[in-house]
Enzyme design. Structure first.
Site, short mmCIF file in Angstrom:
data_model
loop_
_atom_site.label_atom_id
_atom_site.label_comp_id
_atom_site.label_asym_id
_atom_site.label_seq_id
_atom_site.Cartn_x
_atom_site.Cartn_y
_atom_site.Cartn_z
N ALA A 69 16.79 12.21 -6.97
CA ALA A 69 16.93 11.99 -8.40
C ALA A 69 15.55 11.91 -9.05
CB ALA A 69 17.72 10.72 -8.66
N GLU A 140 16.88 5.43 -0.79
CA GLU A 140 17.07 4.69 -2.05
C GLU A 140 16.82 3.19 -1.93
OE1 GLU A 140 19.64 8.40 -2.55
OE2 GLU A 140 19.01 7.07 -0.93
N ASP A 298 2.58 3.90 -8.23
CA ASP A 298 1.96 4.61 -7.11
C ASP A 298 1.68 6.06 -7.50
OD1 ASP A 298 1.22 4.86 -4.23
OD2 ASP A 298 2.93 6.23 -4.20
N ASP A 345 -26.06 2.36 14.42
CA ASP A 345 -26.34 0.92 14.50
C ASP A 345 -27.68 0.75 15.20
OD1 ASP A 345 -24.20 -1.64 14.11
OD2 ASP A 345 -26.01 -2.08 15.26
N VAL A 403 -23.93 -6.30 7.64
CA VAL A 403 -23.56 -7.68 7.35
C VAL A 403 -23.58 -7.96 5.83
CG1 VAL A 403 -25.95 -8.48 7.59
CG2 VAL A 403 -24.06 -10.08 7.96
N GLU A 404 -22.66 -8.83 5.38
CA GLU A 404 -22.50 -9.12 3.95
C GLU A 404 -23.62 -10.05 3.47
OE1 GLU A 404 -19.85 -8.72 0.41
OE2 GLU A 404 -20.47 -7.52 2.11
N SER A 431 -17.75 -6.53 -0.08
CA SER A 431 -16.51 -7.11 -0.62
C SER A 431 -16.77 -7.95 -1.86
CB SER A 431 -15.83 -7.97 0.45
OG SER A 431 -16.70 -8.98 0.93
N ASN A 455 -9.79 -4.90 5.70
CA ASN A 455 -9.64 -5.05 7.14
C ASN A 455 -8.22 -5.47 7.50
OD1 ASN A 455 -10.67 -5.03 9.75
ND2 ASN A 455 -11.37 -7.12 9.67
#
Length: 719
Positions: A69, A140, A298, A345, A403-404, A431, A455
């Site tokens: 539909a 549905e 969405d 790294d 690292v933050e 973040s 995460n």
């Protein structure tokens, strides 16, 4: 030509066989919108009058058979009364029933996705032949409703009660072989052979080789199971379905089962009436409104991502700085979607950790049969671990995931900028730290953006793409394109402490901290919020995130928004962190963690937590009703969401709602914070803000709410 329309045509093929083809002009897919339903009824009229048709095949000219539909029409349709919705569905079913009753055999040739109404279209045919590339299903319930074009009636009679309940309640599509095993289709063939196979089936019906009338008859009469067998089928299905979906949160499966229980012993036309009444009841639930809205949001978010990607540079190779769990997850995500990626790294053991993370994720796919070992090897080969920058000269985009720490990030970003080509995009997986601030260390700040993964990377669909003050449109566009290429859903936001998701999440943690200070039990708060619909309560969530991460984030947010995110007391989260309780990462946080039989952390109550929390609890402890806990936590959360819209951090309510659902698990059946406010009623929401305004700025109504109430507006259109 039997019928010519811009949605459906009916032409004669050979030997009295007609081809009814769905071909929606100027549309990418076929769907049952208002015009298609109108033309389908006209087609049935034409077929009833035709006297030269011996059999018919149903085909599609699109890559999709019929998508179902037109969900964009649901919002207005579901605003009608329950009785009006029932009549609307019965009128559509009249055409389906009359098509089923035509005096000749019909075969559906399913070339692509036949979902919802598309599946129901195939069920009114006597036979179904399916391409080995197609899928079929009745999804549905994922929209808070259940099949309304006869799907619950015919599926129970074709594949049995238990199989039909599983198909309807889960909403999961079936591939060709699985559909064949269920009896949902009668044959599967290669795509190139589909139409010939359908015509061959019709010819066998016409010649009498197949008893098509008997196939039809089984759909017109009650289910052929005695009462005991029916009871066993329903009881078994209820146990399985209700264990997966709480009927109070997701009522559609329960309403579908109730309708089926009523109609399995009725003939088709009476059964259709029962289905239509149940469908109308489901359509009027707030969950249906939320989940239909969520589907439309969405679609909008994905459309906006395409628009944002228009100026994207081509991405042939990416790189991630910083291995470990996050870097390994990002590398895995890129490689699994076919994109070569360098993982750099400064420590070989971190590279090993990153490669092990990617191997573990791919290994799980092999174990589940979703990937071969050979394919796993090919995917891993796309990840190039390295301890130096030697291969960075041709990289198109570099994702920094160290690292933050702002000083570390600035140093790493400045270093890599001097080693990559001039048009290489740099993206920080931070973040909380301001993108504009990090860009101050760069020579080409226009090439720098934020790219915040959540995460675990492999499971969390959201990526925040953060626009700094100097980020160029090309940089944003390329980063959005990369996120999409990696199978993620990007939402573009403007720069501020915490960006969108964490900026909204920390007032929620603040409200939780205040509840504990005033005497609430953290375990009880968790139970209340989980019952409300969150996958985990705030205490469990901060344990999973890590209390060290939470404290660091809270410091950033307090500096950015001191009026509402800088408490004048030491909260429970900070106290537990100071006592070296980090959550799951070291086995103790609010809860204590033990390993279960599957090797996963299992939370258990810890009396030591209660002893520690006495130091932060007011002497005149309060007790809280469940609704007060919900109101206080959700006000802080929703108010900050609205402030993000007010400050143009996020552009639309749809993007804000989708980000909260995908990023932190806001209950989907509630549709997101903006839709939650809409459903509460903005005037009621404003009154609730005023009730709790004495608790602080986080609870005060944003000006946007006051303006909307004054203007009689809502976040989403009501018609």
């Amino acid at each position: 030509m039997v019928y010519q329309g811009n949605r459906i045509t009916v032409t004669m093929l050979e030997d009295g066989i007609a081809n009814m083809q769905y071909n929606a002009e100027n549309e990418s897919v076929n769907k049952f919108d208002t015009e298609t339903n109108k033309q389908f009824a006209e087609v049935v009229n034409a077929l009833e009058k035709a006297d030269d048709i011996k059999g018919l095949i149903v085909t599609s000219s699109k890559g999709v058979f019929i998508a179902g539909a037109d969900i964009t029409e649901f919002v207005a349709s579901f605003k009608q009364s329950e009785e009006e919705i029932k009549e609307w569905v019965i009128n559509i079913n009249d055409a389906f029933n009359r098509f089923e009753d035509l005096p000749f055999p019909k075969v559906a040739a399913i070339n692509g996705a036949a979902m919802g109404g598309g599946c129901e279209m195939t069920l009114v045919c006597e036979y179904r032949v399916m391409s080995d590339k197609a899928i079929i299903g009745l999804p549905e319930t994922q929209l808070g409703i259940f099949p309304g074009f006869g799907g619950t009636v015919r599926s129970t009679r074709i594949i049995g009660i238990d199989n039909a309940l599983e198909l309807i309640a889960t909403g999961a599509p079936k591939k060709a072989l699985d559909a064949l095993k269920l009896g949902l289709v009668d044959a599967t063939v290669a795509a190139d052979d589909l139409q010939d196979a359908a015509i061959d089936l019709v010819k066998k019906c016409i010649s009498g080789e197949l008893d098509w009338k008997a196939k039809r008859e089984e759909k017109l009469v009650p289910v052929k199971l005695n009462q005991l067998e029916q009871a066993m089928a329903f009881n078994s299905a209820k146990g399985m379905i209700f264990a997966k979906a709480n009927p109070k949160q997701y009522p559609a499966p329960a309403l579908a089962i109730a309708a089926i229980e009523k109609h399995v012993n009725l003939p088709r036309d009476k059964a259709i009436e029962v289905e239509a009444a149940g469908f109308a009841k489901a359509a009027k639930t707030p969950q249906a409104e939320s989940l239909v809205g969520l589907f439309l949001s969405d679609q909008l978010v994905k459309k906006l991502a395409k628009q944002h990607s228009k100026q994207a540079h081509e991405i042939n190779e990416a790189a991630v700085l910083g291995a470990g769990i996050m870097g390994g997850g990002i590398a895995y995500q890129a490689a699994s979607k076919g994109l070569p990626i360098i993982m750099k790294d400064i420590k070989s053991e971190q590279l090993d950790l990153g490669m092990n993370e990617a191997s573990k994720l791919l290994g799980k796919m092999v174990d589940r049969g979703k990937m071969t070992a050979t394919k796993m090897g090919e995917t891993l080969s796309r990840i190039r671990p390295t301890l130096n920058y030697g291969d960075f000269a041709e990289t198109d985009i570099v994702i920094e995931a160290v690292v933050e720490n702002p000083n570390v990030k600035r140093a790493v970003l400045k270093e890599v900028e001097g080693l990559v080509k001039d048009d290489c995009i740099l993206a920080s997986n931070t973040s909380t730290i301001s993108i504009t601030f990090l860009a101050e260390a760069l020579e080409r700040p226009e090439n720098f953006v934020g790219m915040h993964f959540f995460n675990p990377v492999s499971r969390m669909p959201l990526v925040e793409v953060i626009r700094g003050e100097k980020s160029s449109e090309e940089a944003i566009s390329t980063t959005v394109a990369l996120a999409t290429k990696m199978g993620k859903v990007p939402v573009v936001v403007n720069d501020c402490p915490g960006f969108l998701v964490n900026r909204v999440l920390f007032p929620y943690f603040g409200a939780f901290d205040l509840l504990l200070k005033q005497g609430a039990d953290f375990a009880h708060v968790d139970k209340v919020m989980e019952k409300f619909g969150w996958p985990m309560g705030p205490a469990y969530l901060i344990d999973v995130v890590g209390l060290d991460t939470g404290v660091h984030g809270a410091e950033v947010m307090a500096e950015g928004f001191p009026d509402r995110m800088k408490p004048d007391y030491k909260g429970a989260i900070e106290l537990l962190y100071e006592n070296k309780r980090l959550g799951q990462k070291n086995g103790v946080g609010f809860y204590k963690y033990e390993t279960d039989k599957r090797g996963k952390p299992k939370k258990v109550a810890d009396e030591a937590t209660y002893e520690l929390l006495k130091a932060t609890t007011d002497s005149d402890k309060q007790t809280f009703e469940d609704q007060a806990i919900i109101d206080r936590t959700m006000l802080a959360f929703c108010n900050e969401t609205v402030r993000c819209l007010e400050d143009n951090i996020v552009s639309t309510p749809s993007e804000a709602d989708m980000a909260m659902i995908m990023g932190v698990g806001f209950p989907p059946f509630r549709g997101g914070p903006c839709r939650y406010i809409d459903q509460m009623g903005l005037d009621n929401y404003l009154a609730l803000c005023e009730k709790y305004a004495h608790l602080g700025k986080a609870y005060e109504a944003p000006q946007k709410i006051r303006d909307m109430v004054a203007a009689g507006e809502t976040f989403y259109a009501t018609a």
